[in-house]
Design a protein around this motif. Structure first.
Motif, short mmCIF file in Angstrom:
data_model
loop_
_atom_site.label_atom_id
_atom_site.label_comp_id
_atom_site.label_asym_id
_atom_site.label_seq_id
_atom_site.Cartn_x
_atom_site.Cartn_y
_atom_site.Cartn_z
N SER A 1 0.82 -1.21 0.00
CA SER A 1 0.00 0.00 0.00
C SER A 1 0.85 1.27 0.00
CB SER A 1 -0.95 0.01 1.20
OG SER A 1 -0.21 0.05 2.41
N HIS A 2 2.13 1.15 0.31
CA HIS A 2 3.04 2.30 0.35
C HIS A 2 3.81 2.48 -0.94
CE1 HIS A 2 2.41 2.83 4.68
NE2 HIS A 2 2.43 1.51 4.74
N MET A 3 3.59 1.59 -1.92
CA MET A 3 4.37 1.61 -3.15
C MET A 3 3.68 2.37 -4.27
SD MET A 3 5.55 -2.37 -3.09
CE MET A 3 6.49 -2.27 -4.59
N SER A 4 4.49 3.09 -5.04
CA SER A 4 3.96 3.78 -6.22
C SER A 4 3.96 2.82 -7.41
CB SER A 4 4.84 4.99 -6.55
OG SER A 4 6.09 4.56 -7.06
N ASN A 5 3.27 3.19 -8.46
CA ASN A 5 3.27 2.38 -9.68
C ASN A 5 4.68 2.26 -10.26
OD1 ASN A 5 0.55 1.82 -9.57
ND2 ASN A 5 -0.01 3.57 -10.85
N ASN A 6 5.47 3.34 -10.18
CA ASN A 6 6.85 3.29 -10.68
C ASN A 6 7.71 2.32 -9.87
OD1 ASN A 6 6.36 5.08 -12.76
ND2 ASN A 6 7.01 6.87 -11.59
N GLN A 7 7.50 2.28 -8.57
CA GLN A 7 8.25 1.34 -7.73
C GLN A 7 7.85 -0.09 -8.06
OE1 GLN A 7 7.15 3.15 -4.00
NE2 GLN A 7 9.14 4.16 -3.79
N ARG A 8 6.58 -0.32 -8.28
CA ARG A 8 6.11 -1.65 -8.66
C ARG A 8 6.72 -2.07 -10.01
NH1 ARG A 8 1.47 -3.51 -5.96
NH2 ARG A 8 0.69 -2.03 -4.45
N ARG A 9 6.76 -1.13 -10.95
CA ARG A 9 7.33 -1.41 -12.27
C ARG A 9 8.83 -1.74 -12.13
NH1 ARG A 9 6.22 3.14 -14.45
NH2 ARG A 9 4.02 2.67 -14.57
N LEU A 10 9.53 -1.02 -11.27
CA LEU A 10 10.96 -1.27 -11.03
C LEU A 10 11.17 -2.70 -10.53
CD1 LEU A 10 13.85 0.08 -10.74
CD2 LEU A 10 13.20 0.50 -8.36
N ILE A 11 10.35 -3.12 -9.59
CA ILE A 11 10.46 -4.48 -9.04
C ILE A 11 10.09 -5.51 -10.09
CG2 ILE A 11 9.43 -6.05 -7.35
CD1 ILE A 11 9.30 -3.47 -5.51
N TYR B 1 16.03 2.09 -3.74
CA TYR B 1 14.74 1.47 -3.42
C TYR B 1 14.76 -0.01 -3.80
CZ TYR B 1 9.81 0.58 -2.91
OH TYR B 1 8.61 0.05 -2.50
N LEU B 2 15.27 -0.33 -4.98
CA LEU B 2 15.31 -1.72 -5.43
C LEU B 2 16.19 -2.57 -4.52
CD1 LEU B 2 14.48 -3.88 -7.45
CD2 LEU B 2 16.37 -3.13 -8.92
N ARG B 3 17.37 -2.07 -4.15
CA ARG B 3 18.24 -2.83 -3.24
C ARG B 3 17.56 -3.06 -1.90
NH1 ARG B 3 22.22 0.41 -5.51
NH2 ARG B 3 22.06 1.97 -3.86
N THR B 4 16.94 -2.00 -1.38
CA THR B 4 16.27 -2.11 -0.08
C THR B 4 15.11 -3.09 -0.16
OG1 THR B 4 16.88 0.19 0.38
CG2 THR B 4 15.19 -0.79 1.78
N TRP B 5 14.31 -2.99 -1.22
CA TRP B 5 13.18 -3.90 -1.39
C TRP B 5 13.66 -5.34 -1.54
CZ3 TRP B 5 11.39 -7.61 -4.62
CH2 TRP B 5 10.07 -8.02 -4.41
#
Length: 167
Positions: free
Chosen positions: A8-18, A124-128
């Motif tokens: 719920s805290h993630m943006s669409n761009n963060q989801r796309r990155l993952i 963000y990707l490394r942390t995720w």
């Protein structure tokens, strides 16, 4: 599961990155809690010699790389991810999280960092990826991130993100 509560805290761009890194399947997980009795029963049914779940009176279910990939959406391929301590990767990650030498960041600190980071960037990707590893892929009872995971997300020679999920 903590990972699902993060969505719920993630943006669409963060989801796309993952997703672009090959871990989009984990974004589809909707199981927000684990049931200890069921987990224990599954562990008791698991035969490590045959890599199968042996269900009494019901048969066997092979647990293969392909099955784990299909069910969990975790990348698979020929590239081995070494879970070993790399001093340079550890130093890089400790600097990134503001930890002192010898002190590993807490998993709760990863969670807070993810919630606060509104960018879809390499940090963000490394942390995720570390958070996913600690909470789903290789969970332990420790409250801290294992330094053995750092080399999986940092190319210590370039101080950059490894191509997570590359085969």
């Amino acid at each position: 599961m903590m990972l699902v509560k993060m969505y719920s805290h993630m943006s669409n761009n963060q989801r796309r990155l993952i997703d672009d890194a090959g871990f989009g399947g984990l974004l589809n997980c909707r199981c927000s809690q684990l049931f200890p009795d069921l987990c224990q029963w599954l562990l008791d049914c698991y035969d490590p010699e045959s890599s199968e779940l042996v269900l009494p009176g019901r048969g066997r279910i092979p647990i293969t790389e392909a099955i784990v990939h299909r069910v969990m959406g975790i990348p698979r391929g020929s590239k081995l991810i070494k879970c070993e301590i790399d001093a340079s990767a550890s130093s890089s990650m400790q600097n990134e999280f503001g930890s002192t030498k010898g002190n590993q960041p807490k998993i709760s600190e990863l969670l807070n960092s993810l919630k606060m980071n509104k960018s879809a960037n390499p940090k963000y990707l490394r942390t995720w990826a570390l958070f996913a590893a600690c909470s789903v892929i290789t969970p332990t009872f420790s409250t801290k991130v294992s330094p053995r995971l750092f080399s999986a997300v940092v190319d210590s020679k370039k101080k950059s993100v490894n191509k997570i999920g590359a085969s």
